[in-house]
Design a protein around this motif. Structure first.
Motif, PDB file in Angstrom:
ATOM      1  N   THR A 173      33.260   1.580  21.624  1.00 41.48           N
ATOM      2  CA  THR A 173      33.814   1.208  22.914  1.00 41.48           C
ATOM      3  C   THR A 173      33.953   2.477  23.747  1.00 41.48           C
ATOM      4  O   THR A 173      34.017   3.592  23.200  1.00 41.48           O
ATOM      5  N   SER A 174      33.979   2.314  25.054  1.00 36.23           N
ATOM      6  CA  SER A 174      34.083   3.485  25.937  1.00 36.23           C
ATOM      7  C   SER A 174      34.734   3.065  27.243  1.00 36.23           C
ATOM      8  O   SER A 174      34.802   1.879  27.583  1.00 36.23           O
ATOM      9  N   HIS A 175      35.200   4.065  27.964  1.00 38.92           N
ATOM     10  CA  HIS A 175      35.790   3.831  29.278  1.00 38.92           C
ATOM     11  C   HIS A 175      35.553   5.072  30.135  1.00 38.92           C
ATOM     12  O   HIS A 175      35.737   6.205  29.672  1.00 38.92           O
ATOM     13  N   THR A 176      35.144   4.852  31.378  1.00 37.31           N
ATOM     14  CA  THR A 176      34.881   5.944  32.309  1.00 37.31           C
ATOM     15  C   THR A 176      35.814   5.812  33.507  1.00 37.31           C
ATOM     16  O   THR A 176      35.902   4.734  34.102  1.00 37.31           O
ATOM     17  N   ALA A 177      36.485   6.898  33.853  1.00 35.67           N
ATOM     18  CA  ALA A 177      37.374   6.920  35.017  1.00 35.67           C
ATOM     19  C   ALA A 177      36.965   8.069  35.925  1.00 35.67           C
ATOM     20  O   ALA A 177      36.642   9.157  35.449  1.00 35.67           O
ATOM     21  N   HIS A 178      37.011   7.834  37.226  1.00 36.88           N
ATOM     22  CA  HIS A 178      36.606   8.845  38.189  1.00 36.88           C
ATOM     23  C   HIS A 178      37.795   9.741  38.536  1.00 36.88           C
ATOM     24  O   HIS A 178      38.357   9.675  39.636  1.00 36.88           O
ATOM     25  N   VAL A 179      38.168  10.557  37.593  1.00 39.67           N
ATOM     26  CA  VAL A 179      39.246  11.520  37.769  1.00 39.67           C
ATOM     27  C   VAL A 179      38.947  12.717  36.875  1.00 39.67           C
ATOM     28  O   VAL A 179      38.426  12.566  35.765  1.00 39.67           O
ATOM     29  N   GLY A 180      39.232  13.925  37.364  1.00 39.23           N
ATOM     30  CA  GLY A 180      38.941  15.115  36.584  1.00 39.23           C
ATOM     31  C   GLY A 180      39.490  16.361  37.252  1.00 39.23           C
ATOM     32  O   GLY A 180      40.434  16.297  38.059  1.00 39.23           O
ATOM     33  N   GLY A 181      38.877  17.499  36.937  1.00 41.59           N
ATOM     34  CA  GLY A 181      39.382  18.767  37.444  1.00 41.59           C
ATOM     35  C   GLY A 181      39.348  18.882  38.953  1.00 41.59           C
ATOM     36  O   GLY A 181      40.260  19.457  39.567  1.00 41.59           O
ATOM     37  N   THR A 182      38.299  18.348  39.593  1.00 38.92           N
ATOM     38  CA  THR A 182      38.223  18.401  41.050  1.00 38.92           C
ATOM     39  C   THR A 182      39.336  17.592  41.694  1.00 38.92           C
ATOM     40  O   THR A 182      39.846  17.954  42.760  1.00 38.92           O
ATOM     41  N   THR A 183      39.728  16.498  41.057  1.00 36.43           N
ATOM     42  CA  THR A 183      40.842  15.689  41.554  1.00 36.43           C
ATOM     43  C   THR A 183      42.129  16.512  41.538  1.00 36.43           C
ATOM     44  O   THR A 183      42.948  16.431  42.471  1.00 36.43           O
ATOM     45  N   LEU A 184      42.315  17.305  40.490  1.00 33.73           N
ATOM     46  CA  LEU A 184      43.500  18.175  40.426  1.00 33.73           C
ATOM     47  C   LEU A 184      43.468  19.211  41.548  1.00 33.73           C
ATOM     48  O   LEU A 184      44.497  19.489  42.182  1.00 33.73           O
ATOM     49  N   VAL A 248      52.496  23.563  41.266  1.00 33.90           N
ATOM     50  CA  VAL A 248      51.242  22.995  40.784  1.00 33.90           C
ATOM     51  C   VAL A 248      51.503  21.770  39.926  1.00 33.90           C
ATOM     52  O   VAL A 248      50.770  20.773  39.993  1.00 33.90           O
ATOM     53  N   GLN A 249      52.566  21.802  39.126  1.00 36.72           N
ATOM     54  CA  GLN A 249      52.907  20.640  38.296  1.00 36.72           C
ATOM     55  C   GLN A 249      53.198  19.420  39.154  1.00 36.72           C
ATOM     56  O   GLN A 249      52.752  18.303  38.848  1.00 36.72           O
ATOM     57  N   ARG A 250      53.942  19.606  40.235  1.00 39.62           N
ATOM     58  CA  ARG A 250      54.244  18.480  41.120  1.00 39.62           C
ATOM     59  C   ARG A 250      52.963  17.923  41.750  1.00 39.62           C
ATOM     60  O   ARG A 250      52.824  16.711  41.935  1.00 39.62           O
ATOM     61  N   ALA A 251      52.039  18.816  42.087  1.00 38.71           N
ATOM     62  CA  ALA A 251      50.809  18.384  42.745  1.00 38.71           C
ATOM     63  C   ALA A 251      49.915  17.569  41.817  1.00 38.71           C
ATOM     64  O   ALA A 251      49.347  16.553  42.223  1.00 38.71           O
ATOM     65  N   GLY A 254      50.227  13.183  39.382  1.00 35.62           N
ATOM     66  CA  GLY A 254      49.551  11.900  39.533  1.00 35.62           C
ATOM     67  C   GLY A 254      48.173  11.864  38.878  1.00 35.62           C
ATOM     68  O   GLY A 254      47.878  10.964  38.073  1.00 35.62           O
ATOM     69  N   PRO A 255      47.269  12.817  39.208  1.00 37.82           N
ATOM     70  CA  PRO A 255      45.950  12.822  38.569  1.00 37.82           C
ATOM     71  C   PRO A 255      46.007  12.967  37.047  1.00 37.82           C
ATOM     72  O   PRO A 255      45.209  12.355  36.337  1.00 37.82           O
ATOM     73  N   VAL A 256      46.941  13.764  36.534  1.00 38.75           N
ATOM     74  CA  VAL A 256      47.061  13.912  35.078  1.00 38.75           C
ATOM     75  C   VAL A 256      47.448  12.577  34.447  1.00 38.75           C
ATOM     76  O   VAL A 256      46.938  12.199  33.378  1.00 38.75           O
ATOM     77  N   ALA A 257      48.346  11.832  35.099  1.00 41.61           N
ATOM     78  CA  ALA A 257      48.728  10.518  34.579  1.00 41.61           C
ATOM     79  C   ALA A 257      47.520   9.585  34.540  1.00 41.61           C
ATOM     80  O   ALA A 257      47.383   8.766  33.614  1.00 41.61           O
ATOM     81  N   ARG A 258      46.612   9.702  35.519  1.00 45.06           N
ATOM     82  CA  ARG A 258      45.405   8.861  35.532  1.00 45.06           C
ATOM     83  C   ARG A 258      44.470   9.243  34.387  1.00 45.06           C
ATOM     84  O   ARG A 258      43.813   8.378  33.795  1.00 45.06           O
ATOM     85  N   ILE A 259      44.394  10.528  34.066  1.00 42.77           N
ATOM     86  CA  ILE A 259      43.560  10.959  32.937  1.00 42.77           C
ATOM     87  C   ILE A 259      44.094  10.379  31.627  1.00 42.77           C
ATOM     88  O   ILE A 259      43.341   9.845  30.807  1.00 42.77           O
ATOM     89  N   ARG A 291      41.158  21.968  29.073  1.00 38.39           N
ATOM     90  CA  ARG A 291      41.878  23.194  28.727  1.00 38.39           C
ATOM     91  C   ARG A 291      43.199  23.346  29.481  1.00 38.39           C
ATOM     92  O   ARG A 291      43.873  24.368  29.347  1.00 38.39           O
ATOM     93  N   LEU A 292      43.569  22.358  30.272  1.00 34.43           N
ATOM     94  CA  LEU A 292      44.835  22.422  31.001  1.00 34.43           C
ATOM     95  C   LEU A 292      45.994  22.520  30.009  1.00 34.43           C
ATOM     96  O   LEU A 292      46.158  21.645  29.150  1.00 34.43           O
ATOM     97  N   PRO A 293      46.823  23.569  30.081  1.00 32.26           N
ATOM     98  CA  PRO A 293      47.910  23.733  29.103  1.00 32.26           C
ATOM     99  C   PRO A 293      48.867  22.542  29.112  1.00 32.26           C
ATOM    100  O   PRO A 293      49.284  22.065  30.168  1.00 32.26           O
ATOM    101  N   GLY A 294      49.194  22.065  27.923  1.00 37.28           N
ATOM    102  CA  GLY A 294      50.139  20.979  27.787  1.00 37.28           C
ATOM    103  C   GLY A 294      49.526  19.595  27.836  1.00 37.28           C
ATOM    104  O   GLY A 294      50.216  18.602  27.547  1.00 37.28           O
TER     105      GLY A 294
END
Length: 350
Positions: A173-184, A248-251, A254-259, A291-294
């Protein structure tokens, strides 16, 4: 005979970086998947790092990204970039026609499949194989061999998070979401513009993410800070400001939650038999944004599965794709030019 036509070649055509592996030479290319085109003449001026260095320095230069969200959106530019890489690294400017394997998002549409096929054959491929990125990354890290081994791979790239559950060498099974480093990066630039009235370039936002970016932690931890340069929206004057880890954490919250939600969705498609075994397997993270810490800790908290970074170079997918092509064997004849790409969802056993 096959070396004369061109050595087997693997390409990981990412939205931000293109990587190429040539049989017998290893990874020969790690370049930004970017071209610089003249607005007046339409001529391509540079590609890769030289094109990146031309960003914003001349009104005549337009930057083109031929790959968006893991799929070719500018077919001509994708073909040009691919042809340039093949000819340059095969040292045969007009005669290189290698067997080509490319990584693709597991959720790529049929329209984008055909666009990628067209670009690859126009660039000189004599045979094309397409491999889903989770399978290629798992193969590159040695996670899948013959037998019932199960692996979970989350490839977090620039614009796509691709999650795959692999068993018996195949994609379950797989899933693709349009979110990543550029979104951050865009989220960081939006916060700075909203709160400080300063416009940041994509490169400056990415530099801030790399310098002080981290997933929010529980409890008190020392905050780091970095200075960034941008342009005041109102006056147009240059301005330097300081961003802290908290900013940066506040910014990026949202995108991290989507990942993380994309990983949860990918895991949710498993059968009960496989789901029970995932607790002992965990999630292996690949891709530049992994590689995003945490991030591994947050995934562990939200999914209940252990998570760790399995590829700190970003080369696992292209190395694994090369291994898949090698295991698939050689075509029977020099005249056997496949009219359609061969999408693989299982790893051939050598």
């Amino acid at each position: 005979m096959w070396d004369y036509a061109g050595r087997d070649t693997a390409i990981d055509f990412g939205s931000a970086t293109v990587r190429m592996h040539v049989r017998g030479r290893g990874v020969v290319c790690r370049e930004p998947s970017l071209l610089a085109r003249s607005r007046r003449s339409g001529r391509i001026l540079a590609l890769g790092v030289p094109a990146q260095q031309m960003a914003g320095r001349s009104p005549d230069v337009r930057l083109v990204r031929p790959i968006r969200e893991g799929a070719p959106t500018e077919t001509d530019e994708a073909e040009y970039l691919m042809r340039h890489l093949v000819r340059t690294h095969h040292r045969r400017h007009y005669m290189a026609r290698p067997r080509l394997v490319m990584t693709v998002p597991s959720g790529l549409s049929s329209v984008h499949y055909r666009a990628l096929q067209f670009s690859a054959y126009q660039a000189g491929a004599r045979r094309l194989t397409l491999v889903p990125t989770p399978i290629a990354a798992a193969a590159g890290m040695g996670l899948i061999e013959s037998g019932p081994e199960i692996a979970v791979v989350a490839d977090i790239g620039a614009e796509v998070t691709d999650v795959g559950v692999i068993a018996f060498g195949g994609l379950v099974t797989s899933h693709t979401a349009h979110v990543g480093g550029t979104t951050l990066d865009r989220a960081i630039a939006a916060l700075v513009r909203r709160e400080h009235g300063v416009a940041l370039s994509p490169a400056a936002a990415e530099a801030a993410k790399i310098a002080v970016g981290a997933v929010p932690r529980i409890g008190r931890h020392p905050a780091r800070q970095t200075s960034v340069e941008g342009r005041e929206v109102v006056s147009g004057l240059p301005r330097r400001l300081v961003l802290t880890t908290t900013d940066v954490q506040r910014a990026i919250e949202g995108p991290v939650a989507r990942i993380v939600e994309a990983i949860r969705t990918g895991l949710g498609g498993c059968s009960p038999e496989i789901s029970g075994e995932l607790l002992s397997v965990g999630v292996t993270l690949t891709g530049g944004s992994a590689r995003l810490p945490g991030l591994d800790r947050l995934i562990r908290e939200r999914t209940g599965l252990d998570a760790w970074l399995g590829d700190d170079t970003g080369d696992a997918a292209v190395i694994g794709a090369a291994g898949v092509l090698r295991a698939a064997g050689s075509p029977p004849s020099t005249r056997d030019i496949t009219p359609h790409p061969q999408p693989l969802t299982t790893v051939p056993q050598s």
